[in-house]
Design an enzyme around this catalytic site. Structure first.
Site, mmCIF file in Angstrom:
data_model
loop_
_atom_site.group_PDB
_atom_site.id
_atom_site.type_symbol
_atom_site.label_atom_id
_atom_site.label_comp_id
_atom_site.label_asym_id
_atom_site.label_seq_id
_atom_site.Cartn_x
_atom_site.Cartn_y
_atom_site.Cartn_z
ATOM 1 N N LYS A 1 -11.006 -1.480 0.238
ATOM 2 C CA LYS A 1 -10.362 -2.863 -0.098
ATOM 3 C C LYS A 1 -11.756 -3.931 0.536
ATOM 4 O O LYS A 1 -12.970 -2.920 0.385
ATOM 5 C CB LYS A 1 -9.633 -3.867 0.139
ATOM 6 C CG LYS A 1 -7.890 -2.489 0.730
ATOM 7 C CD LYS A 1 -6.970 -2.420 -0.866
ATOM 8 C CE LYS A 1 -6.018 -1.807 -1.083
ATOM 9 N NZ LYS A 1 -6.032 -0.242 -0.504
HETATM 10 C C1 LIG Z 1 -1.278 -1.633 -3.899
HETATM 11 C C2 LIG Z 1 -1.010 -1.203 -2.336
HETATM 12 N N1 LIG Z 1 0.372 -1.574 -2.157
HETATM 13 C C3 LIG Z 1 -0.185 -0.968 -0.805
HETATM 14 C C4 LIG Z 1 -1.314 -0.323 0.042
HETATM 15 C C5 LIG Z 1 -0.626 0.496 0.934
HETATM 16 O O1 LIG Z 1 -2.320 0.041 2.740
HETATM 17 P P1 LIG Z 1 -2.053 0.868 2.974
HETATM 18 O O2 LIG Z 1 -3.379 2.265 2.718
HETATM 19 O O3 LIG Z 1 -3.530 -0.340 4.038
HETATM 20 O O4 LIG Z 1 -1.231 1.254 3.744
HETATM 21 C C6 LIG Z 1 -1.764 0.083 -1.260
HETATM 22 C C7 LIG Z 1 -3.472 0.699 -0.867
HETATM 23 O O5 LIG Z 1 -3.753 1.345 -0.079
HETATM 24 C C8 LIG Z 1 -2.367 -0.293 -2.183
HETATM 25 O O6 LIG Z 1 -3.394 -0.049 -3.936
#
Ligand SMILES: Cc1ncc(COP(=O)(O)O)c(C=O)c1O
Length: 368
Positions: free
Chosen positions: A180
């Protein structure tokens, strides 16, 4: 091989983390609050709750809204599986809907068609920083009394009609995982303008107590979880925020370069961004996706193929008849190398490699 994405850690992180280590206060604390306050100011969102991940943030948002067994939650077929998992983990039923071919985000008409008397929430996803069709989605949700939880995991700094993505629905979330715009390894945040929901999320993320740290006399109002960020992570996050403007600028330049460079290439479609979107990754569509990825790999650059549509994954297997766009575009979709450390010379090499691929193979068919 240069990866399609690469996190960047500068000098500031080391200094900030060392300060935390020396303070011996490594648990959730003042730096988490500072991180929340900074985000709140940058995004102009009244309430921010820092959490352990984007997934935890999605789950907490749904839990705060009371989503649970017997409810249905509408999720686009094209997203990282975390969106659906967060809904499933509340005990609700995940209902997948198709995406719009131009934006790869939730098709508002498909959302409308999937609503039943049990629909409790909808989760539009802002893929790669590109806003979902929020005007339509919000209007349908309002009419049908459905909560909106925006998955803005990939959309830090993107706006829609002047408001930050993640702040338009009842709640929204960000992710700070490694691919990110800013990262602390893992981390996330819940955004909301609703004080009551904010208080609920805070309690849910910390064993049901509104305030931590009073020792043996803590009051726990509800059953909760432990999704707290730590000062160590917040120190990295605060350092990363310092680099944010420069990164955002470079990410936009990279996206514009690809857009310009490949605009006359019929076999490759670069998905455009709206003016208010902050591009994170450059999404591309091509019938020759796998060939392009291979050619780029030979030049030393990695692409990333899109997620398989969720309905093809074991936990969410469903009949694809209503999910035709995601089914059709899945094998064509990928992200070009997008990280903000790519130099102009890298971009030139990538462009040349893609153009040579099409020239030599005479693969000019238009992407349908
Ligand atoms: C569209 C989307 N939703 C949810 C997530 C989940 O975030 P995390 O990996 O921080 O749990 C991500 C990325 O990893 C994502 O790209």
């Amino acid at each position: 091989m240069k990866p399609w994405w690469q996190p960047h850690i500068g000098d500031l992180e080391e200094k900030f983390v060392l300060d935390v280590l020396r303070s011996h206060y490594i648990n959730e604390g003042h730096l988490c609050t500072e991180f929340e306050q900074k985000l709140s100011k940058i995004l102009n969102v009244p309430y921010v709750v820092a959490t352990t991940s984007g997934t935890a943030s999605l789950f907490l948002s749904l839990a705060a809204l009371g989503v649970g067994p017997g409810d249905e939650v509408i999720v686009p077929d094209f997203t990282f599986i975390a969106t659906a998992n967060a809904a499933r983990l509340t005990g609700a039923k995940v209902v997948l809907v198709d995406v719009d071919p131009e934006t790869l985000t939730m098709d508002p008409e498909a959302f409308k068609a999937a609503i039943t008397k049990n629909t409790k929430a909808v989760m539009p996803v802002h893929v790669s920083g590109r806003a979902a069709q929020m005007k339509e989605i919000l209007s349908i949700a309002k009419e049908k009394n459905i909560f909106v939880v925006e998955d803005a995991a990939e959309a830090l700094l993107s706006k829609y009609q002047g408001a930050s993505l993640g702040s338009l629905g009842d709640l929204g979330i960000l992710s700070f995982s490694a691919n990110k715009m800013i990262t602390m390894g893992q981390g996330g945040a819940v955004l909301t303008s609703d004080r009551k929901l904010y208080e609920k999320v805070r309690m849910l993320k910390d064993h049901g107590r509104p305030v931590r740290g009073t020792g043996g006399n803590d009051i726990h109002f509800i059953t909760g979880y432990n999704f707290k960020l730590t000062n160590l992570q917040a120190a990295v996050g605060l350092a990363q925020l310092e680099y944010l403007p420069g990164r955002a600028k470079r990410a936009s330049e990279i996206q514009k370069f690809y857009q310009e460079e490949f605009k006359s290439l019929e076999g490759l479609k670069i998905l455009p961004f709206e003016k208010e979107d902050q591009p994170l990754w450059t999404d591309a569509l091509s019938d020759q996706r796998d060939g392009i990825c291979l050619a780029l790999e030979k030049t030393g650059y990695e692409c990333r193929k899109f997620w398989y549509p969720l309905h093809t994954q074991a936990p969410y297997q469903t009949n694809e008849s209503l999910l035709q766009t995601a089914t059709h575009l899945g094998p064509k979709a990928f992200w070009l190398p997008s990280h903000f450390l790519l130099t102009d010379s890298d971009l030139e090499k990538i462009s040349e490699s893609v153009k040579t691929f099409f020239k030599h193979r005479d693969r000019k068919g238009k992407v349908e």
